[in-house]
Design a protein around this motif. Structure first.
Motif, PDB file in Angstrom:
ATOM      1  N   VAL A   1       0.837  -1.206   0.000  1.00  0.00           N
ATOM      2  CA  VAL A   1       0.000   0.000   0.000  1.00  0.00           C
ATOM      3  C   VAL A   1       0.871   1.255   0.000  1.00  0.00           C
ATOM      4  CG1 VAL A   1      -1.703   1.312   1.331  1.00  0.00           C
ATOM      5  CG2 VAL A   1      -1.977  -1.150   1.042  1.00  0.00           C
ATOM      6  N   LYS A   2       1.962   1.228   0.766  1.00  0.00           N
ATOM      7  CA  LYS A   2       2.852   2.396   0.809  1.00  0.00           C
ATOM      8  C   LYS A   2       3.508   2.667  -0.537  1.00  0.00           C
ATOM      9  CE  LYS A   2       5.520   3.131   4.324  1.00  0.00           C
ATOM     10  NZ  LYS A   2       6.478   2.963   5.427  1.00  0.00           N
ATOM     11  N   SER A   3       3.566   1.669  -1.424  1.00  0.00           N
ATOM     12  CA  SER A   3       4.183   1.863  -2.731  1.00  0.00           C
ATOM     13  C   SER A   3       3.349   2.773  -3.634  1.00  0.00           C
ATOM     14  CB  SER A   3       4.440   0.524  -3.423  1.00  0.00           C
ATOM     15  OG  SER A   3       3.233  -0.073  -3.851  1.00  0.00           O
ATOM     16  N   PHE A   4       2.061   2.940  -3.335  1.00  0.00           N
ATOM     17  CA  PHE A   4       1.235   3.806  -4.173  1.00  0.00           C
ATOM     18  C   PHE A   4       0.378   4.794  -3.390  1.00  0.00           C
ATOM     19  CE2 PHE A   4      -1.192  -0.111  -3.550  1.00  0.00           C
ATOM     20  CZ  PHE A   4      -2.413   0.375  -3.114  1.00  0.00           C
ATOM     21  N   ALA A   5       0.404   4.738  -2.074  1.00  0.00           N
ATOM     22  CA  ALA A   5      -0.414   5.643  -1.273  1.00  0.00           C
ATOM     23  C   ALA A   5       0.423   6.258  -0.159  1.00  0.00           C
ATOM     24  CB  ALA A   5      -1.603   4.903  -0.669  1.00  0.00           C
ATOM     25  N   LYS A   6       0.101   7.481   0.153  1.00  0.00           N
ATOM     26  CA  LYS A   6       0.791   8.162   1.253  1.00  0.00           C
ATOM     27  C   LYS A   6       0.087   7.817   2.561  1.00  0.00           C
ATOM     28  CE  LYS A   6       2.665  12.592   2.537  1.00  0.00           C
ATOM     29  NZ  LYS A   6       2.903  13.975   2.129  1.00  0.00           N
ATOM     30  N   ILE A   7       0.857   7.271   3.496  1.00  0.00           N
ATOM     31  CA  ILE A   7       0.312   6.882   4.799  1.00  0.00           C
ATOM     32  C   ILE A   7       1.081   7.652   5.866  1.00  0.00           C
ATOM     33  CG2 ILE A   7      -0.086   4.974   6.400  1.00  0.00           C
ATOM     34  CD1 ILE A   7      -0.066   3.098   4.007  1.00  0.00           C
TER      35      ILE A   7
ATOM     36  N   PHE B   1      -8.828   6.100   9.180  1.00  0.00           N
ATOM     37  CA  PHE B   1      -7.937   6.545   8.111  1.00  0.00           C
ATOM     38  C   PHE B   1      -8.161   5.728   6.846  1.00  0.00           C
ATOM     39  CE2 PHE B   1      -4.024   5.856   5.718  1.00  0.00           C
ATOM     40  CZ  PHE B   1      -3.760   7.155   5.300  1.00  0.00           C
ATOM     41  N   VAL B   2      -8.253   4.411   6.986  1.00  0.00           N
ATOM     42  CA  VAL B   2      -8.428   3.537   5.823  1.00  0.00           C
ATOM     43  C   VAL B   2      -9.754   3.835   5.133  1.00  0.00           C
ATOM     44  CG1 VAL B   2      -8.784   1.140   5.091  1.00  0.00           C
ATOM     45  CG2 VAL B   2      -6.926   1.714   6.678  1.00  0.00           C
TER      46      VAL B   2
END
Length: 83
Positions: free
Chosen positions: A10-16, A74-75
């Protein structure tokens, strides 16, 4: 996929936010400690503690629940913004 693999994906395409990431990592360590030990209190690295409070006492479980609610919010907020 394991929880940490999913997080990396998920971190590869979304800012967390870092706070969400660190809570998920902390949750993974807690889960592993409890799931893979007959006596989690005896563990040296993954004690059943959440941010300084034991997860087998009311105060600790409330703190854990509050943080998991923040992650869930958040999700779901992210999903609603993307779709």
């Amino acid at each position: 996929l394991s929880l940490m693999q999913k997080l990396r994906f998920v971190k590869s395409f979304a800012k967390i936010p870092k706070s969400i990431t660190s809570d998920i990592e902390r949750l993974n360590y807690l889960r592993n400690g409890i799931a893979h030990s007959f006596f989690p209190d005896n563990l040296k690295k993954s004690k059943p503690i959440w941010k300084g409070k034991g997860v087998f006492v009311l105060e600790g479980i409330k703190l854990l629940k509050d943080d998991m609610d923040k992650i869930t919010a958040f999700v779901f907020k992210s999903l609603n913004n993307d779709y």
